[in-house]
Write a protein that holds these residues in place. Structure first.
Motif, mmCIF file in Angstrom:
data_model
loop_
_atom_site.group_PDB
_atom_site.id
_atom_site.type_symbol
_atom_site.label_atom_id
_atom_site.label_comp_id
_atom_site.label_asym_id
_atom_site.label_seq_id
_atom_site.Cartn_x
_atom_site.Cartn_y
_atom_site.Cartn_z
ATOM 1 N N THR A 334 -50.710 20.327 98.232
ATOM 2 C CA THR A 334 -51.054 21.539 98.978
ATOM 3 C C THR A 334 -51.542 21.171 100.377
ATOM 4 N N LEU A 335 -51.520 22.161 101.271
ATOM 5 C CA LEU A 335 -51.969 21.983 102.642
ATOM 6 C C LEU A 335 -53.143 22.887 102.929
ATOM 7 N N VAL A 336 -54.038 22.412 103.824
ATOM 8 C CA VAL A 336 -55.194 23.197 104.252
ATOM 9 C C VAL A 336 -55.076 23.431 105.756
ATOM 10 N N PRO A 337 -54.772 24.664 106.188
ATOM 11 C CA PRO A 337 -54.693 24.945 107.619
ATOM 12 C C PRO A 337 -56.045 24.726 108.290
ATOM 13 N N GLY A 338 -56.032 23.976 109.372
ATOM 14 C CA GLY A 338 -57.255 23.751 110.136
ATOM 15 C C GLY A 338 -58.220 22.767 109.508
ATOM 16 N N GLY A 339 -57.859 22.178 108.393
ATOM 17 C CA GLY A 339 -58.778 21.253 107.718
ATOM 18 C C GLY A 339 -58.017 20.300 106.833
ATOM 19 N N GLY A 340 -58.660 19.891 105.735
ATOM 20 C CA GLY A 340 -58.016 18.974 104.802
ATOM 21 C C GLY A 340 -58.034 17.540 105.288
ATOM 22 N N GLY A 341 -57.684 16.642 104.403
ATOM 23 C CA GLY A 341 -57.669 15.231 104.750
ATOM 24 C C GLY A 341 -56.305 14.778 105.224
ATOM 25 N N ASN A 342 -56.210 13.479 105.535
ATOM 26 C CA ASN A 342 -54.926 12.919 105.911
ATOM 27 C C ASN A 342 -54.008 12.865 104.699
#
Length: 465
Positions: A334-342
């Protein structure tokens, strides 16, 4: 003073007679009549040497308008055969009752209709008379004049090969030469006009080649910094080292090359959506990162990124060439817009990466590529491996075929991901066999170098040499 009734009556009668004095009749102007058109010739077949000479004089009668001729307007109209003057070429004459055309003027009219050189055509001609304000328009008889366009020496000499190719880092195969002929060759409309629809990388450059694989001659521009040149302009043969600037945005574009006038035009057909993939493999710089492409601009992106050995094998996504709209790893694909890790992959490899910004998902699979087909060394069961050239961003393989053999590209020696050609030299996942005459050129017998280009965002091509 006292006035009698008889005196007053006399005054009234005198005034009445004076007021009833008859005025002359107002003038009456009759309607005009349609002019009669005549021509000095019924047939014209000029040659280039006649260009500046008078070739045709049209004359017409006066339409008998009520004003003098200085207030009369005449519109002469030419049209293509059978056009019923729906695409009329016009010339306007004030007062005079004739007009003379040079051979060049008539030739330009014929060429504007796309007529072929050396072929005679029946051209309808008429004149419309009216007052200067266009009132009372009267249409003459229609004359049919046989005219034959002649070939004007072009401003730029067209390729004697009858072929024209696009090459450059704006194109699908970069500056590699020879190019992928199916996807980067123009179609010859006529001997002086070429047209093609191509994938162009935003911000790239290109030139035109008359011979595929030969840098001896090219068509380019004198100055690539001219404003607006990405949309078209003037070009010539071997004008130094300036390249033609490509459009700013990645997508499909139609390029028209006109050797007669020495001009080209570029029209956008479809703009691709792009998703940038900055990472450790290229210094975490979004502006220079590889991109994934979305041909439909629907949030579904895919593309290929080569991640060499060394480094952390990490990257992120961003919707522009900066970090303002980054998407990081949210775990489990999954992806986190504006955040999340590498986002991290297992190690070095040539990765097929997909991302969906609508449901915020991603996937990455390392690939190697091979050729499989009906030729003897494969017989649709044995893969012929291809080698990746990182400096030229292409996969290369060699096969030996009999005439009419067909093949496809596939990843990891498996049919789960394979590419064929459904037409126009563009590869499609699960597409038709390459060499199938219904979709692509047939293969000749002999040894061939086969090149696979997967470096363009969502647009993949190949060449067979």
């Amino acid at each position: 003073m006292k006035y009698t009734s008889k005196f007053l009556s006399a005054i009234i009668i005198i005034v009445a007679f004076a007021s009833c004095k008859k005025v002359a009749d107002l003038p009456h102007y009759g309607n005009g009549k349609a002019p009669t058109l005549t021509a000095s010739k019924a047939s014209i077949a000029a040659v280039p040497a006649d260009s500046l000479n008078a070739a045709l004089t049209l004359s017409w009668t006066y339409p008998d308008f009520a004003t003098d001729s200085s207030h009369t307007k005449f519109v002469v109209q030419f049209d293509s055969a059978g056009g019923n003057f729906s695409r009329a070429v016009t010339r306007t004459v004030i007062k005079d009752q004739s007009i003379t055309f040079t051979a060049k003027e008539l030739n330009d009219i014929l060429l504007s209709y796309g007529y072929a050189f050396g072929v005679s055509y029946d051209i309808p001609v008429r004149v419309i008379a009216s007052y200067a304000n266009n009132n009372e328009q009267l249409v003459s008889n229609v004359l049919t004049i046989e005219m034959t366009p002649y070939k004007v020496p072009p401003k730029v000499v067209p390729p004697s090969s009858g072929h024209l190719y696009l090459v450059g880092n704006a194109s699908g195969s970069g500056w590699n030469n020879p190019v992928a002929t199916s996807s980067q060759e123009f179609t010859m409309i006529d001997s002086l006009t070429y047209q093609g629809t191509f994938y162009l990388n935003g911000g790239g450059q290109y030139v035109f080649l008359p011979l595929n694989g030969d840098w001896g001659h090219k068509y380019n521009v004198a100055d690539g910094s001219v404003a607006g040149l990405a949309a078209g302009g003037n070009f010539g043969a071997d004008l130094g080292n300036a390249n033609i600037p490509g459009p700013a945005t990645t997508g499909m574009y139609t390029i028209m090359v006109d050797f007669q006038h020495g001009t080209f035009s570029v029209t956008q057909v479809k703009q691709y959506g792009l998703l940038y993939v900055p990472g450790d493999y290229q210094g975490w710089n979004p502006a220079t990162a590889n991109t994934l492409g979305s041909p439909a601009k629907d949030g579904n992106y895919e593309g290929y990124v080569n991640i060499p050995a060394g480094g952390s094998y990490q990257f992120k996504f961003t919707t522009g060439p900066d970090w303002s709209n980054a998407l990081g790893d949210g775990g489990n694909g999954t992806l986190v817009p504006g955040g999340g890790g590498n986002i991290t992959v297992a190690g070095p490899g040539y990765y097929h990466i997909k991302a969906n910004t609508g449901n915020n998902t991603w996937s990455a699979a390392a690939t190697t590529w091979s050729i499989i087909g009906g030729f003897a060394a494969s017989n649709w069961g044995n893969d012929i491996p291809m080698t990746y050239n990182s400096s030229e961003n292409r996969w290369i393989g060699t096969i030996t075929t009999a005439a009419g053999d067909q093949f496809k590209f596939r990843a990891n020696n498996d049919w789960g991901l394979n590419y064929g050609d459904n037409g126009n030299g563009m590869l499609a996942e699960g597409g038709a066999n390459i060499g199938d005459p219904a979709h692509s050129p047939t293969l000749s017998a002999g040894m061939h170098t086969v090149i696979l280009y997967l470096n363009n965002s969502g647009y993949y091509t190949y060449s067979v040499q």
